[in-house]
Design a protein around this motif. Structure first.
Motif, PDB file in Angstrom:
ATOM      1  N   ARG A  50       0.869  -1.175   0.000  1.00 57.19           N
ATOM      2  CA  ARG A  50       0.000   0.000   0.000  1.00 57.19           C
ATOM      3  C   ARG A  50       0.903   1.222   0.000  1.00 57.19           C
ATOM      4  O   ARG A  50       1.824   1.340   0.822  1.00 57.19           O
ATOM      5  CB  ARG A  50      -0.897   0.017   1.243  1.00 57.19           C
ATOM      6  N   VAL A  51       0.645   2.144  -0.924  1.00 61.66           N
ATOM      7  CA  VAL A  51       1.376   3.404  -0.998  1.00 61.66           C
ATOM      8  C   VAL A  51       0.408   4.519  -0.631  1.00 61.66           C
ATOM      9  O   VAL A  51      -0.567   4.774  -1.345  1.00 61.66           O
ATOM     10  CB  VAL A  51       1.964   3.647  -2.400  1.00 61.66           C
ATOM     11  N   GLY A  52       0.675   5.169   0.486  1.00 65.45           N
ATOM     12  CA  GLY A  52      -0.207   6.232   0.955  1.00 65.45           C
ATOM     13  C   GLY A  52      -0.665   5.977   2.371  1.00 65.45           C
ATOM     14  O   GLY A  52      -1.181   4.892   2.682  1.00 65.45           O
ATOM     15  N   GLY A  53      -0.462   6.973   3.234  1.00 68.07           N
ATOM     16  CA  GLY A  53      -0.825   6.834   4.631  1.00 68.07           C
ATOM     17  C   GLY A  53      -2.288   7.121   4.892  1.00 68.07           C
ATOM     18  O   GLY A  53      -3.101   7.281   3.971  1.00 68.07           O
ATOM     19  N   ALA A  54      -2.620   7.215   6.178  1.00 70.48           N
ATOM     20  CA  ALA A  54      -4.020   7.383   6.576  1.00 70.48           C
ATOM     21  C   ALA A  54      -4.628   8.675   6.064  1.00 70.48           C
ATOM     22  O   ALA A  54      -5.831   8.739   5.796  1.00 70.48           O
ATOM     23  CB  ALA A  54      -4.121   7.326   8.104  1.00 70.48           C
TER      24      ALA A  54
ATOM     25  N   VAL B 175      -2.944   0.454  -3.942  1.00 71.44           N
ATOM     26  CA  VAL B 175      -2.749  -0.872  -3.366  1.00 71.44           C
ATOM     27  C   VAL B 175      -2.346  -1.828  -4.485  1.00 71.44           C
ATOM     28  O   VAL B 175      -3.074  -1.971  -5.480  1.00 71.44           O
ATOM     29  CB  VAL B 175      -4.024  -1.379  -2.668  1.00 71.44           C
ATOM     30  N   PHE B 176      -1.187  -2.466  -4.316  1.00 70.14           N
ATOM     31  CA  PHE B 176      -0.666  -3.414  -5.301  1.00 70.14           C
ATOM     32  C   PHE B 176      -0.838  -4.810  -4.724  1.00 70.14           C
ATOM     33  O   PHE B 176      -0.160  -5.195  -3.773  1.00 70.14           O
ATOM     34  CB  PHE B 176       0.810  -3.118  -5.574  1.00 70.14           C
ATOM     35  N   LYS B 177      -1.762  -5.548  -5.320  1.00 67.08           N
ATOM     36  CA  LYS B 177      -2.135  -6.837  -4.748  1.00 67.08           C
ATOM     37  C   LYS B 177      -2.691  -7.725  -5.853  1.00 67.08           C
ATOM     38  O   LYS B 177      -3.529  -7.279  -6.658  1.00 67.08           O
ATOM     39  CB  LYS B 177      -3.194  -6.614  -3.652  1.00 67.08           C
TER      40      LYS B 177
ATOM     41  N   ALA C 176      -2.000  -3.395 -15.897  1.00 66.28           N
ATOM     42  CA  ALA C 176      -1.043  -2.608 -15.124  1.00 66.28           C
ATOM     43  C   ALA C 176       0.309  -3.279 -14.985  1.00 66.28           C
ATOM     44  O   ALA C 176       1.315  -2.599 -14.772  1.00 66.28           O
ATOM     45  CB  ALA C 176      -1.623  -2.314 -13.735  1.00 66.28           C
ATOM     46  N   THR C 177       0.365  -4.613 -15.080  1.00 67.98           N
ATOM     47  CA  THR C 177       1.657  -5.280 -14.952  1.00 67.98           C
ATOM     48  C   THR C 177       2.378  -5.267 -16.289  1.00 67.98           C
ATOM     49  O   THR C 177       1.765  -5.170 -17.353  1.00 67.98           O
ATOM     50  CB  THR C 177       1.495  -6.731 -14.481  1.00 67.98           C
ATOM     51  N   LEU C 178       3.692  -5.381 -16.231  1.00 71.35           N
ATOM     52  CA  LEU C 178       4.488  -5.351 -17.452  1.00 71.35           C
ATOM     53  C   LEU C 178       4.133  -6.505 -18.386  1.00 71.35           C
ATOM     54  O   LEU C 178       4.087  -6.335 -19.605  1.00 71.35           O
ATOM     55  CB  LEU C 178       5.972  -5.398 -17.104  1.00 71.35           C
TER      56      LEU C 178
ATOM     57  N   LEU D 298      11.800  -6.308   0.868  1.00 73.11           N
ATOM     58  CA  LEU D 298      12.284  -6.823  -0.417  1.00 73.11           C
ATOM     59  C   LEU D 298      11.154  -7.511  -1.188  1.00 73.11           C
ATOM     60  O   LEU D 298      11.061  -7.376  -2.411  1.00 73.11           O
ATOM     61  CB  LEU D 298      13.430  -7.801  -0.193  1.00 73.11           C
ATOM     62  N   LYS D 299      10.288  -8.242  -0.494  1.00 71.27           N
ATOM     63  CA  LYS D 299       9.154  -8.872  -1.167  1.00 71.27           C
ATOM     64  C   LYS D 299       8.234  -7.812  -1.772  1.00 71.27           C
ATOM     65  O   LYS D 299       7.719  -7.991  -2.881  1.00 71.27           O
ATOM     66  CB  LYS D 299       8.366  -9.737  -0.177  1.00 71.27           C
ATOM     67  N   GLY D 300       8.056  -6.717  -1.058  1.00 65.52           N
ATOM     68  CA  GLY D 300       7.230  -5.643  -1.591  1.00 65.52           C
ATOM     69  C   GLY D 300       7.859  -4.993  -2.813  1.00 65.52           C
ATOM     70  O   GLY D 300       7.168  -4.679  -3.792  1.00 65.52           O
ATOM     71  N   LEU D 301       9.183  -4.795  -2.779  1.00 59.86           N
ATOM     72  CA  LEU D 301       9.871  -4.218  -3.934  1.00 59.86           C
ATOM     73  C   LEU D 301       9.740  -5.123  -5.147  1.00 59.86           C
ATOM     74  O   LEU D 301       9.568  -4.654  -6.283  1.00 59.86           O
ATOM     75  CB  LEU D 301      11.347  -3.991  -3.605  1.00 59.86           C
ATOM     76  N   LYS D 302       9.823  -6.430  -4.916  1.00 56.66           N
ATOM     77  CA  LYS D 302       9.694  -7.357  -6.038  1.00 56.66           C
ATOM     78  C   LYS D 302       8.277  -7.317  -6.602  1.00 56.66           C
ATOM     79  O   LYS D 302       8.080  -7.411  -7.822  1.00 56.66           O
ATOM     80  CB  LYS D 302      10.057  -8.774  -5.589  1.00 56.66           C
ATOM     81  N   THR D 303       7.283  -7.177  -5.733  1.00 52.43           N
ATOM     82  CA  THR D 303       5.904  -7.031  -6.214  1.00 52.43           C
ATOM     83  C   THR D 303       5.770  -5.799  -7.086  1.00 52.43           C
ATOM     84  O   THR D 303       5.213  -5.850  -8.188  1.00 52.43           O
ATOM     85  CB  THR D 303       4.931  -6.940  -5.022  1.00 52.43           C
TER      86      THR D 303
END
Length: 284
Positions: free
Chosen positions: A67-71, A78-80, A100-102, A197-202
């Motif tokens: 999730r990018v963006g705070g409260a 949200v990347f999921k 959206a994915t490559l 790192l898992k988030g960066l890979k996502t």
């Protein structure tokens, strides 16, 4: 057989651990600050000028979902599950972006090329040349998406510290010119480093994923070339142009064990709509 927790101090300690509530649905929170550095002539002759203000975004990562963006963010991404959900807190609505994915972008362009080539083959003679030109242009774009930029990484003997975490400088070069310095900390030395790192890979699966993840553009590649060989999390990235720093990105305020609650879900009462296409969304 029932266990009597009063029998020994060891058993009492073990039972106490069993009674501690397990923190489920917990992830890692950190801030990404992107600061552009003004290299204009006025900035260079005014050393006393205030430093540019950094743009800071809060990130939440859990089990590879991001999730990018705070409260208080007006817009949250949200990347999921290989989709991007854009939550607009101003209009209290959400959109799920397509292609959206490559890999989906590449498939989309390949399909568009085939359609244009079929149309060109069946076009009237007067229109055929223009249709063939459009098909050729689209094919060039499609091929460019699959071309990796050659990059070279070199570790240095320089160390720095970011938010109290020690990191080592790597240099990244493209076409014999230094483009970046990355200060890398071992994932094991950071709270939630492996999760980050898992988030960066996502994020690397998506178009502009590196810009969203690290504030810099690594191009169109599923997992940034040789990135895994750095052996850790880049806490600081300096981007260079003509041997001069033009931006700095830092990862700070890292803390783990943060309950996710509904951070990765669309807020209750927000209508969810499909689309528009990814490219249409970012060209609005």
């Amino acid at each position: 057989m029932a266990v009597n927790c009063e029998e020994t101090s060891t058993l009492r300690h073990a039972c106490a651990l069993l009674l501690i509530p397990v923190l489920a649905n917990a992830g890692v929170v950190y801030d990404v600050a992107v600061r552009s550095i003004d290299q204009s002539n006025m900035a260079l002759v005014s050393p006393s000028a205030p430093m540019p203000t950094a743009a800071v975004s809060q990130y939440f990562v859990e089990d590879g979902h991001v999730r990018v963006g705070g409260a208080n963010a007006k817009t949250v991404y949200v990347f999921k599950d290989r989709t991007i959900t854009v939550i607009d807190n101003t209009s209290r609505s959400a959109h799920v972006l397509k292609h959206a994915t490559l890999s989906l972008v590449a498939a989309h362009y390949a399909d568009a090329v085939k359609q244009l080539e079929d149309a060109a083959a069946n076009a009237p003679p007067d229109d055929r040349a223009e249709a063939q030109r459009k098909a050729a242009d689209m094919k060039l774009v499609s091929e460019r998406l699959r071309q990796a930029v050659p990059r070279q990484y070199r570790v240095t003997i320089r160390f720095e510290s970011v938010d109290g975490h020690s990191c080592r400088i790597w240099e990244e070069r493209e076409n014999d010119a230094k483009r970046m310095e990355l200060c890398v900390a071992a994932a094991a030395a950071l709270p939630g480093g492996a999760e980050i790192l898992k988030g960066l890979k996502t994020l690397s699966q998506f178009r502009q994923g590196s810009s969203l993840a690290l504030g810099v553009d690594f191009g169109l590649s599923e997992w940034w070339p040789d990135f895994a060989s750095l052996g850790g999390v880049p806490l600081l990235i300096r981007e260079f142009k003509f041997d001069t720093v033009i931006s700095e990105v830092t990862l700070t305020a890292i803390r783990e064990g943060v309950p996710s609650a509904s951070l990765l879900e669309v807020p209750e009462g927000y209508p969810v709509q499909d689309g528009p296409e990814y490219t249409q969304w970012y060209s609005r």
